[in-house]
Design a protein around this motif. Structure first.
Motif, PDB file in Angstrom:
ATOM      1  N   ALA A 144       0.855  -1.188   0.000  1.00 39.33           N
ATOM      2  CA  ALA A 144       0.000   0.000   0.000  1.00 39.33           C
ATOM      3  C   ALA A 144       0.888   1.235   0.000  1.00 39.33           C
ATOM      4  O   ALA A 144       1.819   1.337   0.805  1.00 39.33           O
ATOM      5  N   GLN A 145       0.606   2.154  -0.927  1.00 41.07           N
ATOM      6  CA  GLN A 145       1.348   3.411  -1.021  1.00 41.07           C
ATOM      7  C   GLN A 145       0.527   4.510  -0.358  1.00 41.07           C
ATOM      8  O   GLN A 145      -0.630   4.732  -0.725  1.00 41.07           O
ATOM      9  N   LEU A 146       1.124   5.204   0.607  1.00 37.80           N
ATOM     10  CA  LEU A 146       0.447   6.278   1.330  1.00 37.80           C
ATOM     11  C   LEU A 146       1.094   7.610   0.980  1.00 37.80           C
ATOM     12  O   LEU A 146       2.321   7.747   1.057  1.00 37.80           O
ATOM     13  N   ASP A 147       0.305   8.588   0.584  1.00 41.47           N
ATOM     14  CA  ASP A 147       0.784   9.948   0.318  1.00 41.47           C
ATOM     15  C   ASP A 147       0.116  10.891   1.308  1.00 41.47           C
ATOM     16  O   ASP A 147      -1.109  10.857   1.471  1.00 41.47           O
ATOM     17  N   TYR A 148       0.901  11.745   1.958  1.00 39.45           N
ATOM     18  CA  TYR A 148       0.326  12.647   2.945  1.00 39.45           C
ATOM     19  C   TYR A 148       1.190  13.896   3.110  1.00 39.45           C
ATOM     20  O   TYR A 148       2.391  13.901   2.810  1.00 39.45           O
ATOM     21  N   ASN A 149       0.545  14.973   3.564  1.00 43.92           N
ATOM     22  CA  ASN A 149       1.254  16.210   3.841  1.00 43.92           C
ATOM     23  C   ASN A 149       2.186  16.008   5.028  1.00 43.92           C
ATOM     24  O   ASN A 149       1.819  15.385   6.022  1.00 43.92           O
ATOM     25  N   PHE A 150       3.405  16.549   4.917  1.00 40.88           N
ATOM     26  CA  PHE A 150       4.393  16.384   5.976  1.00 40.88           C
ATOM     27  C   PHE A 150       4.009  17.244   7.178  1.00 40.88           C
ATOM     28  O   PHE A 150       3.958  18.466   7.096  1.00 40.88           O
ATOM     29  N   ALA A 151       3.699  16.586   8.275  1.00 41.41           N
ATOM     30  CA  ALA A 151       3.323  17.273   9.520  1.00 41.41           C
ATOM     31  C   ALA A 151       3.890  16.458  10.673  1.00 41.41           C
ATOM     32  O   ALA A 151       3.189  15.655  11.296  1.00 41.41           O
ATOM     33  N   PRO A 152       5.185  16.622  10.965  1.00 37.46           N
ATOM     34  CA  PRO A 152       5.868  15.733  11.912  1.00 37.46           C
ATOM     35  C   PRO A 152       5.356  15.795  13.337  1.00 37.46           C
ATOM     36  O   PRO A 152       5.653  14.903  14.131  1.00 37.46           O
ATOM     37  N   GLN A 198       9.226  14.850  -0.105  1.00 35.91           N
ATOM     38  CA  GLN A 198       9.355  15.671  -1.303  1.00 35.91           C
ATOM     39  C   GLN A 198       9.034  17.125  -0.950  1.00 35.91           C
ATOM     40  O   GLN A 198       8.147  17.392  -0.134  1.00 35.91           O
ATOM     41  N   GLY A 199       9.748  18.044  -1.569  1.00 35.98           N
ATOM     42  CA  GLY A 199       9.483  19.464  -1.355  1.00 35.98           C
ATOM     43  C   GLY A 199       9.955  20.284  -2.540  1.00 35.98           C
ATOM     44  O   GLY A 199      10.859  19.880  -3.274  1.00 35.98           O
ATOM     45  N   ALA A 200       9.311  21.439  -2.755  1.00 36.52           N
ATOM     46  CA  ALA A 200       9.697  22.344  -3.839  1.00 36.52           C
ATOM     47  C   ALA A 200       9.164  23.724  -3.523  1.00 36.52           C
ATOM     48  O   ALA A 200       8.225  23.877  -2.726  1.00 36.52           O
ATOM     49  N   ASN A 201       9.763  24.750  -4.144  1.00 41.64           N
ATOM     50  CA  ASN A 201       9.270  26.113  -3.956  1.00 41.64           C
ATOM     51  C   ASN A 201       7.811  26.211  -4.384  1.00 41.64           C
ATOM     52  O   ASN A 201       7.422  25.690  -5.430  1.00 41.64           O
ATOM     53  N   GLY A 202       7.008  26.856  -3.567  1.00 40.92           N
ATOM     54  CA  GLY A 202       5.602  27.036  -3.899  1.00 40.92           C
ATOM     55  C   GLY A 202       4.756  25.803  -3.682  1.00 40.92           C
ATOM     56  O   GLY A 202       3.625  25.748  -4.175  1.00 40.92           O
ATOM     57  N   ALA A 203       5.281  24.810  -2.983  1.00 39.20           N
ATOM     58  CA  ALA A 203       4.517  23.580  -2.756  1.00 39.20           C
ATOM     59  C   ALA A 203       4.619  23.175  -1.292  1.00 39.20           C
ATOM     60  O   ALA A 203       5.547  23.566  -0.579  1.00 39.20           O
ATOM     61  N   ILE A 204       3.659  22.408  -0.845  1.00 36.96           N
ATOM     62  CA  ILE A 204       3.668  21.879   0.509  1.00 36.96           C
ATOM     63  C   ILE A 204       4.578  20.665   0.569  1.00 36.96           C
ATOM     64  O   ILE A 204       4.544  19.811  -0.321  1.00 36.96           O
ATOM     65  N   THR A 205       5.391  20.584   1.595  1.00 41.33           N
ATOM     66  CA  THR A 205       6.249  19.417   1.781  1.00 41.33           C
ATOM     67  C   THR A 205       5.373  18.189   1.996  1.00 41.33           C
ATOM     68  O   THR A 205       4.415  18.210   2.765  1.00 41.33           O
ATOM     69  N   SER A 206       5.705  17.116   1.289  1.00 40.90           N
ATOM     70  CA  SER A 206       4.881  15.907   1.367  1.00 40.90           C
ATOM     71  C   SER A 206       5.753  14.688   1.643  1.00 40.90           C
ATOM     72  O   SER A 206       6.976  14.716   1.504  1.00 40.90           O
ATOM     73  N   THR A 207       5.095  13.622   2.033  1.00 44.24           N
ATOM     74  CA  THR A 207       5.760  12.373   2.383  1.00 44.24           C
ATOM     75  C   THR A 207       4.986  11.217   1.775  1.00 44.24           C
ATOM     76  O   THR A 207       3.778  11.296   1.601  1.00 44.24           O
ATOM     77  N   ASN A 208       5.690  10.158   1.438  1.00 39.55           N
ATOM     78  CA  ASN A 208       4.994   8.920   1.094  1.00 39.55           C
ATOM     79  C   ASN A 208       5.665   7.754   1.798  1.00 39.55           C
ATOM     80  O   ASN A 208       6.863   7.775   2.061  1.00 39.55           O
TER      81      ASN A 208
END
Length: 219
Positions: A144-152, A198-208
């Motif tokens: 199962a692949q999980l994608d979510y916003n990075f919120a440690p 994953q992260g980039a300018n103008g984007a929310i840091t994300s994790t999978n």
């Protein structure tokens, strides 16, 4: 509606075990059968179908110790360990503790993709075969692949990382997906295989994260 009732993903609840409670009061088994599947007796256990449990300290049937399982409730005092054939295990004597997993919802989840594995074909061709013959091997529950916003700071994300490389590394994590509108529930148990950020300018840091699934239950 030609295809039958449809279920939207939005509004689904996706929960993960954030811990296995090893503090008082743990459940104490009074009997565990040698059967397929194994049936555990615990007075007023309070569990529900699809709950995950961690078993430790059992006398006699030591094969269960240090493992996590999904349960199917039979009565207020008994439940099955899904997928566990204890026929050839040691005979339960006494003692032990059963720690229920605590489920928490991952609200930062943005995507979910479960890929079923492929059961192998085992060559069974013999001298009397008139064509190639195969038997289907053991089931592979896939990943199962999980994608979510990075919120440690979120407890669930801390738990995912902990089951990957922290104090719970090596233990199985359970996740429970409940679809809205009585769409049913899927519960799976597996290991965190990897996490990426994953992260980039103008984007929310994300994790999978990837969960390698070892057992599953539908309700």
């Amino acid at each position: 509606m030609a295809g039958g009732k449809r279920f939207k993903w939005q509004g689904s609840a996706v929960r993960f075990t954030t811990a296995y409670e090893d503090n008082s009061p743990s459940l104490v088994p009074t009997a565990i059968t040698k059967a397929n599947p194994a049936v555990v007796t615990v007075t007023a256990h309070g569990l529900s179908d699809g709950d995950a449990v961690y078993i430790r300290g059992v006398g006699g049937m030591t094969e269960l110790n240090g493992e996590q399982f999904l349960v199917n409730v039979l009565t207020a005092n008994t439940f099955e360990l899904l997928g566990v054939d204890s026929t050839d295990y040691g005979t339960f004597t006494s003692g032990g503790f059963i720690d229920p997993g605590t489920y928490s919802q991952l609200c930062e989840l943005t995507g979910f993709n479960r890929t079923g594995g492929t059961s192998p074909e085992i060559d069974a061709t013999s001298i009397c075969s008139t064509a190639a013959e195969f038997e289907i091997g053991l089931p592979d529950f896939g990943t199962a692949q999980l994608d979510y916003n990075f919120a440690p700071s979120v407890t669930v994300q801390q738990s995912l990382d902990d089951f990957y490389q922290g104090t719970n590394a090596g233990l199985k994590i359970a996740y429970k997906i409940t679809l809205p509108g009585s769409g049913g529930t899927l519960v799976q148990l597996g290991f965190i295989q990897q996490t990426s950020d994953q992260g980039a300018n103008g984007a929310i840091t994300s994790t999978n994260s990837t969960v390698g699934t070892t057992s599953a239950s539908h309700a």
